[in-house]
Design an enzyme around this catalytic site. Structure first.
Site, PDB file in Angstrom:
ATOM      1  N   GLU A   1      60.567  51.947 -11.699  1.00 43.11           N
ATOM      2  CA  GLU A   1      61.337  52.935 -11.473  1.00 43.11           C
ATOM      3  C   GLU A   1      62.421  52.639 -10.836  1.00 43.11           C
ATOM      4  O   GLU A   1      63.864  53.121 -11.242  1.00 43.11           O
ATOM      5  CB  GLU A   1      60.513  54.038 -10.546  1.00 43.11           C
ATOM      6  CG  GLU A   1      60.976  55.139 -10.054  1.00 43.11           C
ATOM      7  CD  GLU A   1      60.212  56.092  -9.347  1.00 43.11           C
ATOM      8  OE1 GLU A   1      60.549  57.142  -8.964  1.00 43.11           O
ATOM      9  OE2 GLU A   1      59.176  55.452  -8.765  1.00 43.11           O
TER      10      GLU A   1
ATOM     11  N   ASP B   1      45.076  58.530 -11.701  1.00 44.17           N
ATOM     12  CA  ASP B   1      43.993  58.599 -12.058  1.00 44.17           C
ATOM     13  C   ASP B   1      43.423  59.824 -11.311  1.00 44.17           C
ATOM     14  O   ASP B   1      43.637  60.470 -10.476  1.00 44.17           O
ATOM     15  CB  ASP B   1      43.197  57.447 -11.185  1.00 44.17           C
ATOM     16  CG  ASP B   1      43.405  57.352  -9.819  1.00 44.17           C
ATOM     17  OD1 ASP B   1      42.436  57.490  -9.174  1.00 44.17           O
ATOM     18  OD2 ASP B   1      44.493  57.360  -9.596  1.00 44.17           O
TER      19      ASP B   1
ATOM     20  N   MET C   1      48.785  57.273  -0.103  1.00 45.12           N
ATOM     21  CA  MET C   1      48.724  56.359   1.086  1.00 45.12           C
ATOM     22  C   MET C   1      50.012  56.450   1.553  1.00 45.12           C
ATOM     23  O   MET C   1      50.219  55.606   2.627  1.00 45.12           O
ATOM     24  CB  MET C   1      48.236  55.128   0.600  1.00 45.12           C
ATOM     25  CG  MET C   1      46.942  54.907  -0.006  1.00 45.12           C
ATOM     26  SD  MET C   1      46.431  53.400  -0.321  1.00 45.12           S
ATOM     27  CE  MET C   1      46.286  52.488   1.091  1.00 45.12           C
TER      28      MET C   1
END
Length: 227
Positions: free
Chosen positions: A13, A192, A168
């Site tokens: 990215e 996921d 996180m």
């Protein structure tokens, strides 16, 4: 003119964003590599932060101490925490909270000391992300644990029923922006869906090639539209 910081999680990215910038400069600051440049009359600073709440909080504080920033855009990956959210969807964190913080009696679960229970992405920038298939706006919950099972998701949902995704870093980045009175916009691509299959790690590993472009396309559009 706006001064915008983009904090990314993925190297791919980062490599997509940098070619957009004119007058690109590379700066090493407190062991972090930060790239600065210009786009559409705005000043842009881009960096990649580490994994977890402490790493992301330190990186964000270093960046905001070094540069006078109006908006922090944070992108990265997250696990899906709701049936409506699928792998490769993007969740915009209109609200962000900790799922692993409790400061004791007299405080709400998820509320860091001296902070609101929910941090907010700046609504004016949330509204600039178009609604559509595969884009969701809602709550992202953060904690210092990779969430990999449906039982872990169910525990988080018992405290935050409206949670769409878990990661996180989002809440710690938003907390630093709250301290520094800087607007923040958090968005995550879903890597996921814990509990959706017997091989959750395969879901996570197989998506890396195309996921960076999902968030890059949204970030690029935003950077070109912000005046």
């Amino acid at each position: 003119m706006k001064r915008i910081a983009v904090i990314v999680a993925m190297q791919k990215e980062l490599k997509m964003i940098l070619p957009l910038l004119d007058n690109l400069q590379e700066n090493e600051i407190a062991d972090y590599i930060m790239y600065s440049g210009e786009l559409q009359g705005n000043e842009i600073v881009v960096m990649q932060c580490g994994i977890g709440k402490v790493n992301s909080a330190i990186a964000t504080m270093v960046l905001l101490q070094q540069f006078d920033i109006d908006l922090v855009i944070n992108t990265g990956v997250a696990g899906g925490a709701d049936k409506q959210v699928n792998v490769m969807d993007v969740v915009v964190g209109s609200n962000i909270a900790y799922h692993d913080v409790w400061c004791g009696p007299g405080t709400e679960y998820g509320q860091a000391h001296g902070c609101p229970k929910y941090f907010e992405s700046d609504p004016s920038y949330v509204s600039m992300v178009p609604d559509g298939a595969g884009i969701h706006k809602g709550l992202i919950c953060s904690g210092d644990k990779f969430i990999s099972s449906i039982s872990e998701v169910e525990k988080i949902k018992s405290d935050f029923p409206e949670a769409l995704a878990v990661d996180m870093e989002s809440a710690s980045i938003a907390q630093i922006c709250f301290y520094k009175n800087v607007s923040v916009l958090v968005m995550r691509v879903i890597s996921d869906s814990p509990g959706a299959s017997n091989n959750n790690s395969a879901q996570y590993d197989d998506f890396w090639e195309s996921a960076p472009r999902c968030v890059f396309n949204i970030v690029k559009d935003l950077l070109l539209r912000i005046k």
